[in-house]
Design a protein around this motif. Structure first.
Motif, PDB file in Angstrom:
ATOM      1  N   GLN A 256       0.819  -1.203   0.000  1.00 23.32           N
ATOM      2  CA  GLN A 256       0.000   0.000   0.000  1.00 23.32           C
ATOM      3  C   GLN A 256       0.860   1.263   0.000  1.00 23.32           C
ATOM      4  OE1 GLN A 256      -3.397   0.365  -0.266  1.00 23.32           O
ATOM      5  NE2 GLN A 256      -3.372  -1.826  -0.692  1.00 23.32           N
ATOM      6  N   SER A 257       1.889   1.277   0.819  1.00 27.14           N
ATOM      7  CA  SER A 257       2.732   2.477   0.915  1.00 27.14           C
ATOM      8  C   SER A 257       3.525   2.697  -0.370  1.00 27.14           C
ATOM      9  CB  SER A 257       3.685   2.366   2.109  1.00 27.14           C
ATOM     10  OG  SER A 257       4.502   1.214   2.000  1.00 27.14           O
ATOM     11  N   GLU A 258       4.119   1.655  -0.904  1.00 23.36           N
ATOM     12  CA  GLU A 258       4.951   1.821  -2.096  1.00 23.36           C
ATOM     13  C   GLU A 258       4.098   2.083  -3.328  1.00 23.36           C
ATOM     14  OE1 GLU A 258       7.989  -1.092  -2.552  1.00 23.36           O
ATOM     15  OE2 GLU A 258       8.919  -0.580  -0.623  1.00 23.36           O
ATOM     16  N   ALA A 259       2.910   1.488  -3.384  1.00 21.77           N
ATOM     17  CA  ALA A 259       2.008   1.769  -4.517  1.00 21.77           C
ATOM     18  C   ALA A 259       1.597   3.236  -4.501  1.00 21.77           C
ATOM     19  CB  ALA A 259       0.776   0.874  -4.439  1.00 21.77           C
ATOM     20  N   TYR A 260       1.345   3.780  -3.319  1.00 24.42           N
ATOM     21  CA  TYR A 260       0.956   5.198  -3.218  1.00 24.42           C
ATOM     22  C   TYR A 260       2.096   6.095  -3.689  1.00 24.42           C
ATOM     23  CZ  TYR A 260      -0.430   9.685  -1.288  1.00 24.42           C
ATOM     24  OH  TYR A 260      -0.752  11.015  -1.151  1.00 24.42           O
ATOM     25  N   LEU A 261       3.314   5.780  -3.277  1.00 27.66           N
ATOM     26  CA  LEU A 261       4.462   6.596  -3.675  1.00 27.66           C
ATOM     27  C   LEU A 261       4.695   6.526  -5.186  1.00 27.66           C
ATOM     28  CD1 LEU A 261       6.916   5.723  -0.747  1.00 27.66           C
ATOM     29  CD2 LEU A 261       5.648   7.848  -1.068  1.00 27.66           C
ATOM     30  N   LYS A 265       4.457   9.433  -8.512  1.00 24.61           N
ATOM     31  CA  LYS A 265       5.660   9.611  -9.346  1.00 24.61           C
ATOM     32  C   LYS A 265       6.907   9.914  -8.521  1.00 24.61           C
ATOM     33  CE  LYS A 265       2.818  11.196 -13.214  1.00 24.61           C
ATOM     34  NZ  LYS A 265       2.533  12.278 -14.180  1.00 24.61           N
ATOM     35  N   VAL A 266       7.029   9.215  -7.399  1.00 26.63           N
ATOM     36  CA  VAL A 266       8.255   9.319  -6.612  1.00 26.63           C
ATOM     37  C   VAL A 266       9.288   8.395  -7.251  1.00 26.63           C
ATOM     38  CG1 VAL A 266       9.317   9.032  -4.353  1.00 26.63           C
ATOM     39  CG2 VAL A 266       6.947   9.796  -4.516  1.00 26.63           C
ATOM     40  N   ASN A 267      10.232   8.995  -7.935  1.00 27.44           N
ATOM     41  CA  ASN A 267      11.238   8.212  -8.655  1.00 27.44           C
ATOM     42  C   ASN A 267      12.594   8.932  -8.569  1.00 27.44           C
ATOM     43  OD1 ASN A 267      12.286   6.197 -10.306  1.00 27.44           O
ATOM     44  ND2 ASN A 267      11.971   7.421 -12.150  1.00 27.44           N
TER      45      ASN A 267
END
Length: 403
Positions: A256-261, A265-267
């Protein structure tokens, strides 16, 4: 204490001591002393002489765990008998320090210390290869020396607690602020003021040394990487799971946390400080941290409800499942859990009473109270359990306020 009462107390003390020694042998015989993080700490301790560094896989430095507990295990030669007996002595020394501290406030200090010595989760964690027992000892011992105004020894012990588990660094902050106000108001001697700042300097030098060690490995100034996982998985992931009414499983918290990030577009999302990509070697970028904080602030009402949910989880567990896995006896496990319920209710009552009577607290007790309150806030995580509550409950034993 009258002679007859003293004799009876010593008799009870001896019986309990014998039972506890037999319990240690039972734990060792059935190899029930290693849980959860125990295996990582044991592996680090095993690797210390071979690779001369904190590492779980060979040549991969560990940046999450602090070094003192693995060193303690190594000094005990990884011998479970020696480890558990030393921890039993450490837990007993913690009770002794509680007695010495409370002796300044109440004539019942001996009984309160004895109650701590018998507290089920206190006994439980002294019989597991985990940091809790040593961590609590260093904190309580440092508060004893704060009470005695032995600032250098207090800071050395406090630094030892930080090098066991990093979250006690907040005590150092309260010691700096409240201790400075106390020494200024009391107009203590120049010698004590010098000792106060010398102790703080020793603590900061040691901590900065460890932070620099981590910088040489990951090029970021960090005391521990636990903060990354706590923020991203524990707080952001936990809040998202709470809003979507998903169970707080490890998979849900991470996904859930990584999908939200990723959706925002946190890259890059994270980096690794070694070629081995695993949770222990990942560092989330500053942008990921900022996005997590922003989402929490934007959903602060939901986050507050989520924190209450975490508080329920934190104070729900009373050790029944742990005792059942050790004793395989439902009645005994239920009895020990019931005792822990009584202890916990008393701790909650003492905490609220202390807050109400905060104006009666001295410098040492103010530092304890502030530390407890912040520790509770830091412990409000979806995976919080009895391990997170034990250090908090232990410090509450120091919060006796005269009527």
């Amino acid at each position: 204490m009258q002679t007859s009462a003293k004799t009876f107390f010593i008799l009870i003390l001896g019986i309990v001591l014998i039972i506890r020694c037999l319990f240690v042998f039972y734990i060792i015989q059935h190899q029930l002393y290693a849980w959860d993080d125990s295996y990582q700490y044991l592996q680090i301790a095993k690797n210390l002489p071979n690779f001369s560094q904190m590492s779980i896989p060979p040549y991969v430095p560990d940046l999450q765990r602090m070094p003192l507990y693995p060193v303690f295990l190594w000094l005990c030669r990884l011998n479970p008998i020696l480890i558990l007996f030393v921890q039993m002595l450490v837990q007993s020394a913690t009770a002794w320090y509680i007695y010495k501290i409370l002796g300044n406030y109440t004539k019942y200090a001996l009984y309160i210390a004895f109650a701590y010595w018998l507290m089920p989760i206190s006994i439980l964690f002294s019989n597991l290869v985990l940091t809790e027992c040593l961590f609590v000892f260093f904190m309580v011992a440092s508060f004893y020396h704060i009470k005695q105004e032995k600032w250098i020894i207090a800071n050395i012990l406090l630094t030892a607690s930080i090098f066991t588990r990093p979250n006690s660094i907040l005590i150092l902050f309260f010691l700096l602020v409240l201790g400075f106000v106390y020494t200024w108001k009391k107009k203590t001697s120049k010698k004590l003021v010098i000792q106060f700042f010398t102790g703080l300097t020793i603590s900061f030098i040691c901590i900065l040394g460890w932070v620099y060690r981590n910088y040489t490995i990951c090029q970021e100034w960090k005391l521990s990487l636990l903060r990354d996982n706590t923020l991203i998985h524990g707080r952001l992931g936990g809040l998202l799971c709470y809003q979507k009414k998903l169970p707080y499983t490890d998979d849900n918290l991470v996904c859930q946390s990584e999908a939200y990030l990723i959706q925002h577009k946190v890259n890059p999302l994270k980096k690794y400080y070694t070629d081995i990509h695993r949770q222990e070697t990942e560092i989330y970028t500053q942008k990921a941290h900022n996005i997590a904080y922003n989402y929490i602030l934007q959903n602060f009402f939901s986050y507050t409800l989520f924190q209450f949910d975490c508080a329920f989880e934190l104070y729900k567990g009373m050790g029944y499942k742990s005792w059942l896995s050790i004793t395989e006896n439902k009645f005994l496990s239920a009895f020990l859990a019931f005792l822990q319920v009584i202890y916990t209710l008393i701790c909650v009552f003492v905490l609220f009473r202390t807050i109400v009577k905060i104006r009666k607290l001295d410098c040492m007790q103010l530092i304890v109270l502030c530390s407890v309150l912040v520790m509770i806030i830091l412990a409000l995580l979806p995976y919080a359990d009895t391990r997170y509550r034990f250090p908090i409950d232990s410090l509450i034993f120091l919060l006796y306020v005269r009527p």
